[in-house]
Scaffold this motif. Structure first.
Motif, PDB file in Angstrom:
ATOM      1  N   SER A 134       0.037 -11.539  -9.305  1.00 46.74           N
ATOM      2  CA  SER A 134      -1.002 -11.764  -8.385  1.00 46.74           C
ATOM      3  C   SER A 134      -1.942 -12.962  -8.460  1.00 46.74           C
ATOM      4  N   ARG A 194       0.945 -10.602  -4.710  1.00 42.95           N
ATOM      5  CA  ARG A 194      -0.310 -10.501  -3.951  1.00 42.95           C
ATOM      6  C   ARG A 194      -1.318 -11.685  -4.149  1.00 42.95           C
ATOM      7  N   ASP A 208      -3.142  -2.821 -11.314  1.00 39.93           N
ATOM      8  CA  ASP A 208      -2.346  -1.919 -10.489  1.00 39.93           C
ATOM      9  C   ASP A 208      -3.039  -1.011  -9.627  1.00 39.93           C
ATOM     10  N   VAL A 250      -2.760  -2.623  -6.347  1.00 37.94           N
ATOM     11  CA  VAL A 250      -1.493  -2.899  -5.929  1.00 37.94           C
ATOM     12  C   VAL A 250      -1.220  -3.364  -4.422  1.00 37.94           C
TER      13      VAL A 250
END
Length: 254
Positions: free
Chosen positions: A138, A181, A234, A237
């Protein structure tokens, strides 16, 4: 602050982690179990943040360097992986700022904010990509509500911060296939820089606070850092390409 486990087993790199919002983010990530690498130009500030993390039982490594130099950025990423074996979270926080009215803003002002902001973010993302592919990690890039609102005297800074938001959206589209992400947070926090500015401009401080529905500036760790920790966990997510306005409702429209 009580230690959590949401980020246990993960490694995070936070640029500009020696003070202000960067420090708050680093502390919060470590509090959730992440091993944290913090970077910056001033070794003493990094050492102070690192000591706080260690006192709380966290793992930390420091890298002195300038995000405006591509070689330093590559070294930051390489040292992160060498020290902890992986890279799961990249937080691009470091940014130089210049405040002048638009007609007084120089090319050098713009070059400084771009080199330390969007170019540094771009270089760090490129350097981190091979490792983030492996970890399905991320990225959190720092934007600014001053840029979103187009505040006076922030021409160079606003240009840089909005460039970062554009880069973030492109990366979210391109890197989603790797499970990576990429999001932006726009914080309003009482960092040392903000405190100094408000001390020099008390009328501006009064105006800013009057425009925040929650009635206060954010705390770098409790309000901004913990939100970033949640964002890279998470729990979030399925969120990518988004801009989170962590500024107490300051930019509410309508």
């Amino acid at each position: 602050m009580e230690r959590g486990t949401r980020l246990a087993g993960k490694t995070a790199l936070v640029t500009g982690g020696g003070q202000g919002v960067g420090r708050g983010i680093a502390l919060a990530l470590a509090a959730e179990g992440a091993a944290v690498v913090i970077t910056g130009r001033t070794e003493s500030k990094l050492k102070d943040t690192a000591e706080r993390i260690v006192e709380r039982g966290g793992r930390v490594h420091t890298v002195v360097g300038d995000v405006g130099e591509r070689g330093d950025v590559d070294r930051m990423v390489a040292e992160t992986v060498r020290e902890f074996g992986s890279l799961d979270v990249l937080v691009n926080n470091a940014q130089s700022s210049v405040q002048r009215r638009l007609e007084e803003t120089s090319y050098d002002d713009v070059e400084l904010t771009y080199r330390s902001g969007p170019l540094a973010t771009f270089h760090a993302m490129q350097a981190a990509l091979p490792h983030l592919k492996t970890s399905r990690g991320s990225v959190v890039n720092l934007g600014s509500s001053a840029a979103v609102q187009g505040e006076a005297t922030f021409a160079a800074y606003a240009m840089a911060k909005e460039a970062i938001r554009g880069l973030t959206r492109v990366a979210a589209r391109e890197w989603g296939t790797y499970g990576i992400r990429v999001n932006v947070v726009c914080p309003a926090a009482l960092s040392p820089a903000a405190e100094a500015y408000f001390a020099a401009h008390p009328e501006k401080a009064e105006h800013v606070l009057a425009g925040i529905p929650l009635g206060r500036m954010g705390d770098p760790e409790a309000d901004i850092g913990r939100a970033v920790a949640a964002l890279v966990s998470d729990d979030m997510v399925y969120l990518t390409g988004a801009t989170l306005m962590l500024e107490g409702g300051r930019t509410l429209i309508g």
